[in-house]
Scaffold this motif. Structure first.
Motif, PDB file in Angstrom:
ATOM      1  N   VAL A  60      41.711  42.741  56.260  1.00  0.00           N
ATOM      2  CA  VAL A  60      41.942  41.568  55.419  1.00  0.00           C
ATOM      3  C   VAL A  60      43.112  41.803  54.474  1.00  0.00           C
ATOM      4  O   VAL A  60      43.968  40.931  54.292  1.00  0.00           O
ATOM      5  CB  VAL A  60      40.662  41.220  54.638  1.00  0.00           C
ATOM      6  N   HIS A  97      32.418  40.677  53.402  1.00  0.00           N
ATOM      7  CA  HIS A  97      33.248  39.522  53.707  1.00  0.00           C
ATOM      8  C   HIS A  97      32.763  38.854  54.986  1.00  0.00           C
ATOM      9  O   HIS A  97      32.520  39.521  55.997  1.00  0.00           O
ATOM     10  CB  HIS A  97      34.712  39.920  53.877  1.00  0.00           C
ATOM     11  N   THR A 105      38.173  33.613  54.854  1.00  0.00           N
ATOM     12  CA  THR A 105      37.319  34.730  54.453  1.00  0.00           C
ATOM     13  C   THR A 105      36.483  34.313  53.250  1.00  0.00           C
ATOM     14  O   THR A 105      37.013  33.732  52.289  1.00  0.00           O
ATOM     15  CB  THR A 105      38.171  35.962  54.097  1.00  0.00           C
ATOM     16  N   LEU A 157      33.954  36.322  57.884  1.00  0.00           N
ATOM     17  CA  LEU A 157      35.246  35.905  58.414  1.00  0.00           C
ATOM     18  C   LEU A 157      35.076  34.856  59.493  1.00  0.00           C
ATOM     19  O   LEU A 157      34.161  34.935  60.319  1.00  0.00           O
ATOM     20  CB  LEU A 157      36.009  37.098  59.005  1.00  0.00           C
ATOM     21  N   GLN A 163      41.117  32.714  60.159  1.00  0.00           N
ATOM     22  CA  GLN A 163      41.026  33.830  59.206  1.00  0.00           C
ATOM     23  C   GLN A 163      40.561  33.426  57.809  1.00  0.00           C
ATOM     24  O   GLN A 163      40.913  34.072  56.825  1.00  0.00           O
ATOM     25  CB  GLN A 163      42.369  34.573  59.098  1.00  0.00           C
TER      26      GLN A 163
END
Length: 370
Positions: free
Chosen positions: A102, A312, A321, A314, A319
């Motif tokens: 990330v 996190h 998050t 995802l 993408q």
């Protein structure tokens, strides 16, 4: 022969034809007693001094013109040089920066966006200064003819139309005319039928899911209810479906849920509000287990990835998050809002059940307007 000589003498020297896109010929060339230059020679005869004098209306040796042009030229060159360097930086960032975490994705997107923005801005600024300060200010006028046709042409067209109408027999044959109009009626009615076949408007149905108080949470695949003791490994994530809708794909597109187990002390009390109502509070969790909607709030992809070490969540599509410990708040990506949290508790048998439906619409944010 004498007649020809007399005619040539009265006409005088003929001005050379000017090629479109080239500067006008020099006055000295036109007034010279030498033989008139050819067309291509006229295009090349005007040197830099004469061309600049014609375009600017000022002498070439005017210090103001020289200083202004040189300064503008240096600024344009600097902009284009900056664009080149930023473009090289964009390529270097694309090739050199990794995207396997990330933080690396965030850093890569930052440098790619910054370098590309500088490249485009510098090119645009350089082109603007070039046009405004170095190119001549020329006004071009294009003559247009009268759009209205002459009266004879209008009368001829009218006569031609009347003649064609008479030859088509459309007016003379009422049966043909009426049956033609009758045959086109279905085509006119077709759009109405097709639009009706699209179904009723969703109204507020997109705001609700099938979750209701007391409905048990079932593990996807086995379709078995689950207790907090059975889901005791911290860092685990499983997909949950509502009881009674295990095979209803339409219902699961909105009602799919992910369960995440945390260690004691990792969960933080979210402070998100819907209007004046606090949502996502700790009393919606059971034994450090929290339930979030599996539908991303960007475009509705399933958020199927979870990083145990960073907590996190995802979305693999774009993408986005989410921070799982603080109410699935958005920390990166295009998602506009957190994942809705499903309030849950346990029933008399110890199984996890829903307290109520989601307090916020699930999925993309445009559903909120449904």
């Amino acid at each position: 022969m004498s007649d020809m000589d007399e005619t040539e003498g009265t006409e005088g020297p003929v001005a050379p034809h000017r090629v479109i896109g080239t500067p006008p010929p020099s006055p000295r060339l036109l007034g010279s007693t030498a033989a008139p230059p050819q067309e291509h020679e006229v295009a090349l005869a005007s040197d830099g001094e004469e061309f600049q004098e014609h375009l600017e209306g000022l002498p070439q040796d005017d210090p103001r013109v020289i200083v202004h042009d040189r300064r503008a030229e240096r600024v344009v060159a600097a902009c284009f040089t900056l664009a080149f360097l930023a473009g090289c930086g964009f390529i270097a960032a694309y090739v050199g920066l990794g995207v396997h975490s990330v933080d690396k994705v965030l850093r890569s997107n930052l440098w790619l966006g910054l370098s590309l923005s500088i490249t485009l801005f510098a090119l645009g600024l350089g082109a603007l200064i070039w046009v405004r300060n170095l190119m001549p200010d020329v006004e071009v006028i294009q003559e247009r003819h009268d759009l209205r046709s002459p009266e004879p042409e209008r009368l001829a067209t009218e006569a031609y139309f009347k003649e064609g109408t008479a030859q088509s027999q459309f007016v003379k044959r009422p049966m043909v005319r009426r049956t033609l109009m009758l045959g086109t009626l279905p085509l006119i009615a077709a759009p109405i039928v097709l639009l009706r076949d699209l179904g009723p408007q969703p109204g507020t149905s997109l705001r609700r899911t099938v979750w209701s108080p007391g409905r048990r949470l079932l593990v996807q695949g086995t379709n078995e209810p689950i207790t907090p003791a059975q889901f005791s490994a911290p860092g685990s994530m499983i997909t949950i479906v509502p009881e009674g809708y295990e095979d209803d794909l339409d219902a699961l597109t909105k009602a799919a849920v992910i369960l995440i187990k945390f260690r004691p002390g990792e969960l933080q009390i979210p402070t998100r509000y819907a209007g004046s109502t606090l949502i996502g509070t700790m009393n919606w969790t059971v034994d450090n287990i929290v339930a979030y909607s599996k539908i991303c709030t960007h475009v509705g992809c399933p958020v199927a990835l979870y990083e145990q070490t960073t907590h996190h969540i995802l979305c693999p599509c774009h993408q986005s998050t989410f921070e799982a410990t603080t109410g699935a708040t958005v920390i990166f990506g295009p998602a506009p809002r957190p994942l809705p949290q499903l309030p849950m508790t346990t029933n008399a048998e110890g199984f996890l059940v829903a307290r109520s439906d989601f307090t916020q619409p699930v999925g993309p944010s445009f559903w909120e307007r449904g």
